[in-house]
Design an enzyme around this catalytic site. Structure first.
Site, PDB file in Angstrom:
ATOM      1  N   VAL A 274       0.832  -1.206   0.000  1.00 15.12           N
ATOM      2  CA  VAL A 274       0.000   0.000   0.000  1.00 15.12           C
ATOM      3  C   VAL A 274       0.863   1.251   0.000  1.00 15.12           C
ATOM      4  O   VAL A 274       1.795   1.362   0.802  1.00 15.12           O
ATOM      5  CB  VAL A 274      -0.908   0.035   1.245  1.00 15.12           C
ATOM      6  CG1 VAL A 274      -1.799   1.278   1.221  1.00 15.12           C
ATOM      7  CG2 VAL A 274      -1.756  -1.228   1.334  1.00 15.12           C
ATOM      8  N   CYS A 275       0.568   2.175  -0.893  1.00 14.68           N
ATOM      9  CA  CYS A 275       1.211   3.492  -0.813  1.00 14.68           C
ATOM     10  C   CYS A 275       0.226   4.555  -1.243  1.00 14.68           C
ATOM     11  O   CYS A 275      -0.898   4.261  -1.631  1.00 14.68           O
ATOM     12  CB  CYS A 275       2.508   3.565  -1.611  1.00 14.68           C
ATOM     13  SG  CYS A 275       2.339   3.899  -3.365  1.00 14.68           S
ATOM     14  N   GLY A 276       0.650   5.793  -1.170  1.00 10.67           N
ATOM     15  CA  GLY A 276      -0.257   6.916  -1.394  1.00 10.67           C
ATOM     16  C   GLY A 276      -0.966   6.861  -2.730  1.00 10.67           C
ATOM     17  O   GLY A 276      -2.165   7.075  -2.824  1.00 10.67           O
TER      18      GLY A 276
ATOM     19  N   THR B 159       3.672   1.911   2.883  1.00  9.41           N
ATOM     20  CA  THR B 159       4.543   3.084   3.043  1.00  9.41           C
ATOM     21  C   THR B 159       3.720   4.287   3.487  1.00  9.41           C
ATOM     22  O   THR B 159       4.204   5.398   3.504  1.00  9.41           O
ATOM     23  CB  THR B 159       5.278   3.416   1.733  1.00  9.41           C
ATOM     24  OG1 THR B 159       4.314   3.646   0.712  1.00  9.41           O
ATOM     25  CG2 THR B 159       6.201   2.303   1.314  1.00  9.41           C
TER      26      THR B 159
END
Lengths: 98, 180
Positions: A10-12, A59
């Site tokens: 998972v990231c933005g 992140t």
């Protein structure tokens, strides 16, 4: 032999950091001979996407979910990589304490 | 419309991302991260690398998805925006006189880091973002490089140092076998 594990990165924006982390996780799993399917998603999709995975490596801050969440930041900074790699392997092998 | 491109940095052109003294600010004196990002975004805008909405998009993103990285000696930040605001790919760099607090990437909400070097990224497609994030990560992870960078006071020295460490020597060497 256990079924392939499913890992969610998972990231933005589900673009840059998650891709870099996904590559590092892939290398790690290969090294340990663990079969896994790696998916990526954005923070906003994490809750839904977490429903059928074994582990999340993130992140960004991830909303409360039912699966272990491990920070992928060490893969970006290079600090604490050993520890986070161990956490991931342990989590996938069912040695999670919590 | 074209960004200023004197053609003096052929490696820059081949790699597709400009790293130029015009986009470097040393001894940057700011009191918060918004000012730091604004100063660098202005350079990118002045020289034609980004569109009008870039600054706003970066600040919005930084507020919700902070980019401070907890590197051991010198915390850095890598603010960026969506690809649509980039006209010509470039990286602006600010070396701060005094650290300012940036939110920590992946940290608990509210956790901050005293950032000393800011890399403002204007990149225009996802593959490029990934590639350059990796290049920056490799730079960050090499002992002493950021320390050295921080001590440079000339803009052109900073740009030259970063080109040396971030740009491939030759285009065909971009794919390196193995890792570590």
């Amino acid at each position: 032999m256990a079924n392939a594990k499913r890992i969610l990165i998972v990231c933005g924006t589900a673009i840059a950091t998650s891709t870099v982390v996904a590559m590092k996780v892939e290398e790690l799993l290969k090294k340990h001979g663990i079969r896994a399917e790696i998916r990526r998603c954005m923070t906003s999709e994490a809750l839904t996407a977490s429903k059928d995975v074994d582990l999340i490596v993130a992140t960004t801050q991830v909303p409360a979910v039912d699966v272990p969440v491990i920070s992928g930041i060490p893969f970006i900074t290079g600090i604490g990589t050993d520890r986070v790699e161990k956490e991931i392997i342990d989590a996938l092998q069912g040695k999670v304490k919590s | 419309m074209r960004a200023k491109n004197s053609g003096k940095h052929s490696y820059t052109a081949k790699a597709g991302v400009t790293i130029d003294a015009d986009l470097v600010i040393t001894h940057l004196r700011v009191t918060n991260y918004t000012e730091a990002i604004s100063a660098l975004a202005e350079r990118l805008s002045q020289h034609g690398y980004v569109t009008a909405g870039f600054l706003e998009a970066v600040l919005k993103r930084e507020a919700s998805q902070p980019t401070g990285l907890p590197l051991p000696d010198i915390p850095v930040a890598i603010p960026h925006a969506e690809a649509e605001y980039c006209k010509v790919p470039a990286i602006a760099v600010g070396i701060l006189d005094q650290p300012v607090q940036f939110g920590e990437m992946g940290g608990d909400s509210g956790s901050t880091l005293p950032v000393q070097i800011v890399f403002l990224l204007a990149l225009n497609n996802p593959d490029q973002q990934v590639e350059w994030l990796q290049r920056l990560v490799l730079l960050f992870q090499q002992p002493g490089l950021l320390q050295h960078l921080k001590q440079l006071s000339q803009e052109d020295a900073v740009a030259a140092f970063l080109r040396e460490h971030l740009l491939p020597k030759r285009p065909e060497e971009q794919q390196k076998p193995g890792g570590a």
